[in-house]
Design a protein around this motif. Structure first.
Motif, PDB file in Angstrom:
ATOM      1  N   MET A   1     -41.428 -16.803 -12.047  1.00  0.00           N
ATOM      2  CA  MET A   1     -40.563 -15.999 -11.993  1.00  0.00           C
ATOM      3  C   MET A   1     -39.244 -16.701 -11.868  1.00  0.00           C
ATOM      4  O   MET A   1     -39.180 -17.361 -10.806  1.00  0.00           O
ATOM      5  CB  MET A   1     -40.861 -14.881 -10.960  1.00  0.00           C
ATOM      6  CG  MET A   1     -39.798 -14.179 -10.549  1.00  0.00           C
ATOM      7  SD  MET A   1     -40.075 -12.655  -9.573  1.00  0.00           S
ATOM      8  CE  MET A   1     -40.893 -11.519 -10.618  1.00  0.00           C
ATOM      9  N   THR A   2     -38.292 -16.704 -12.660  1.00  0.00           N
ATOM     10  CA  THR A   2     -36.905 -17.357 -12.205  1.00  0.00           C
ATOM     11  C   THR A   2     -36.053 -16.388 -12.291  1.00  0.00           C
ATOM     12  O   THR A   2     -35.523 -15.351 -12.839  1.00  0.00           O
ATOM     13  CB  THR A   2     -36.675 -18.127 -13.549  1.00  0.00           C
ATOM     14  OG1 THR A   2     -37.750 -19.210 -13.828  1.00  0.00           O
ATOM     15  CG2 THR A   2     -35.418 -18.923 -13.423  1.00  0.00           C
ATOM     16  N   PHE A   3     -35.198 -16.521 -11.001  1.00  0.00           N
ATOM     17  CA  PHE A   3     -33.883 -15.886 -10.687  1.00  0.00           C
ATOM     18  C   PHE A   3     -32.812 -16.896 -10.823  1.00  0.00           C
ATOM     19  O   PHE A   3     -32.777 -18.095 -10.792  1.00  0.00           O
ATOM     20  CB  PHE A   3     -33.886 -15.589  -9.243  1.00  0.00           C
ATOM     21  CG  PHE A   3     -34.802 -14.705  -8.650  1.00  0.00           C
ATOM     22  CD1 PHE A   3     -34.860 -13.383  -8.693  1.00  0.00           C
ATOM     23  CD2 PHE A   3     -36.272 -15.296  -8.197  1.00  0.00           C
ATOM     24  CE1 PHE A   3     -35.960 -12.639  -8.013  1.00  0.00           C
ATOM     25  CE2 PHE A   3     -37.317 -14.656  -7.551  1.00  0.00           C
ATOM     26  CZ  PHE A   3     -36.842 -13.320  -7.547  1.00  0.00           C
ATOM     27  N   HIS A   4     -31.724 -16.034 -11.581  1.00  0.00           N
ATOM     28  CA  HIS A   4     -30.362 -16.840 -11.636  1.00  0.00           C
ATOM     29  C   HIS A   4     -29.640 -16.153 -10.657  1.00  0.00           C
ATOM     30  O   HIS A   4     -29.142 -15.285 -10.793  1.00  0.00           O
ATOM     31  CB  HIS A   4     -29.926 -16.628 -12.984  1.00  0.00           C
ATOM     32  CG  HIS A   4     -30.758 -17.382 -14.142  1.00  0.00           C
ATOM     33  ND1 HIS A   4     -30.714 -18.670 -14.307  1.00  0.00           N
ATOM     34  CD2 HIS A   4     -31.738 -16.858 -14.474  1.00  0.00           C
ATOM     35  CE1 HIS A   4     -31.723 -19.131 -15.126  1.00  0.00           C
ATOM     36  NE2 HIS A   4     -32.456 -17.839 -15.394  1.00  0.00           N
ATOM     37  N   ILE A  22     -40.584  -6.536  -7.027  1.00  0.00           N
ATOM     38  CA  ILE A  22     -39.225  -7.483  -7.179  1.00  0.00           C
ATOM     39  C   ILE A  22     -38.323  -6.827  -8.152  1.00  0.00           C
ATOM     40  O   ILE A  22     -37.242  -6.901  -8.067  1.00  0.00           O
ATOM     41  CB  ILE A  22     -39.358  -8.925  -7.044  1.00  0.00           C
ATOM     42  CG1 ILE A  22     -40.111  -9.276  -5.797  1.00  0.00           C
ATOM     43  CG2 ILE A  22     -37.913  -9.615  -7.475  1.00  0.00           C
ATOM     44  CD1 ILE A  22     -40.472 -10.982  -5.870  1.00  0.00           C
ATOM     45  N   THR A  23     -38.970  -6.915  -9.265  1.00  0.00           N
ATOM     46  CA  THR A  23     -38.285  -6.325 -10.515  1.00  0.00           C
ATOM     47  C   THR A  23     -37.724  -4.924 -10.452  1.00  0.00           C
ATOM     48  O   THR A  23     -37.016  -4.485 -11.218  1.00  0.00           O
ATOM     49  CB  THR A  23     -38.864  -6.652 -11.926  1.00  0.00           C
ATOM     50  OG1 THR A  23     -40.128  -6.075 -11.957  1.00  0.00           O
ATOM     51  CG2 THR A  23     -39.031  -8.251 -12.037  1.00  0.00           C
ATOM     52  N   GLU A  36     -26.324  -8.617  -4.512  1.00  0.00           N
ATOM     53  CA  GLU A  36     -27.582  -7.941  -5.250  1.00  0.00           C
ATOM     54  C   GLU A  36     -28.740  -8.321  -4.468  1.00  0.00           C
ATOM     55  O   GLU A  36     -29.725  -7.641  -4.266  1.00  0.00           O
ATOM     56  CB  GLU A  36     -27.397  -8.169  -6.741  1.00  0.00           C
ATOM     57  CG  GLU A  36     -26.256  -7.815  -7.187  1.00  0.00           C
ATOM     58  CD  GLU A  36     -26.071  -8.105  -8.746  1.00  0.00           C
ATOM     59  OE1 GLU A  36     -26.416  -7.432  -9.755  1.00  0.00           O
ATOM     60  OE2 GLU A  36     -26.045  -9.587  -8.914  1.00  0.00           O
ATOM     61  N   LEU A  37     -29.051  -9.615  -4.301  1.00  0.00           N
ATOM     62  CA  LEU A  37     -30.320 -10.040  -3.644  1.00  0.00           C
ATOM     63  C   LEU A  37     -30.449  -9.513  -2.299  1.00  0.00           C
ATOM     64  O   LEU A  37     -31.464  -9.227  -1.990  1.00  0.00           O
ATOM     65  CB  LEU A  37     -30.325 -11.712  -3.675  1.00  0.00           C
ATOM     66  CG  LEU A  37     -31.622 -12.234  -3.487  1.00  0.00           C
ATOM     67  CD1 LEU A  37     -32.509 -12.045  -4.300  1.00  0.00           C
ATOM     68  CD2 LEU A  37     -31.252 -13.924  -3.226  1.00  0.00           C
ATOM     69  N   LEU A  38     -29.328  -9.476  -1.644  1.00  0.00           N
ATOM     70  CA  LEU A  38     -29.662  -8.834  -0.305  1.00  0.00           C
ATOM     71  C   LEU A  38     -29.927  -7.389  -0.065  1.00  0.00           C
ATOM     72  O   LEU A  38     -30.424  -6.881   0.465  1.00  0.00           O
ATOM     73  CB  LEU A  38     -28.441  -9.145   0.698  1.00  0.00           C
ATOM     74  CG  LEU A  38     -28.246  -8.387   1.862  1.00  0.00           C
ATOM     75  CD1 LEU A  38     -29.430  -9.139   2.844  1.00  0.00           C
ATOM     76  CD2 LEU A  38     -26.790  -9.161   2.710  1.00  0.00           C
ATOM     77  N   ALA A  39     -29.265  -6.632  -1.096  1.00  0.00           N
ATOM     78  CA  ALA A  39     -29.578  -5.244  -1.398  1.00  0.00           C
ATOM     79  C   ALA A  39     -31.010  -4.938  -1.775  1.00  0.00           C
ATOM     80  O   ALA A  39     -31.534  -4.169  -1.126  1.00  0.00           O
ATOM     81  CB  ALA A  39     -28.683  -4.700  -2.328  1.00  0.00           C
ATOM     82  N   ALA A  40     -31.266  -5.676  -2.558  1.00  0.00           N
ATOM     83  CA  ALA A  40     -32.874  -5.701  -2.866  1.00  0.00           C
ATOM     84  C   ALA A  40     -33.774  -5.911  -1.865  1.00  0.00           C
ATOM     85  O   ALA A  40     -34.680  -5.171  -1.644  1.00  0.00           O
ATOM     86  CB  ALA A  40     -33.215  -6.604  -4.218  1.00  0.00           C
TER      87      ALA A  40
END
Length: 65
Positions: A1-4, A22-23, A36-40
């Motif tokens: 899994m790759t995050f940008h 996660i998705t 966005e990462l923190l909200a997730a």
């Protein structure tokens, strides 16, 4: 899994079950920002906390041996 995230790529290996979780909150097809990462992370943490509380309530009802 790759995050940008913030125009940098981060690749991690996770099992399929975690990838699905996660998705639900992150779109991996676009560049994400840290907000966005923190909200997730907070959404998933809240779900876990609620699940843990529910499980503790059920456990209290089980007779002790």
């Amino acid at each position: 899994m790759t995050f940008h995230i913030n125009n940098m790529a981060y690749t991690i290996v996770v099992d399929e079950k975690i990838a699905n979780e996660i998705t639900r909150y992150l779109d991996l097809d676009k560049n994400l920002d840290t907000r966005e990462l923190l909200a997730a992370y907070i959404r998933i943490s809240q779900e876990f906390s609620n699940f843990k509380t529910d499980l503790e309530k059920i456990s209290e009802k089980i007779p002790k041996l």
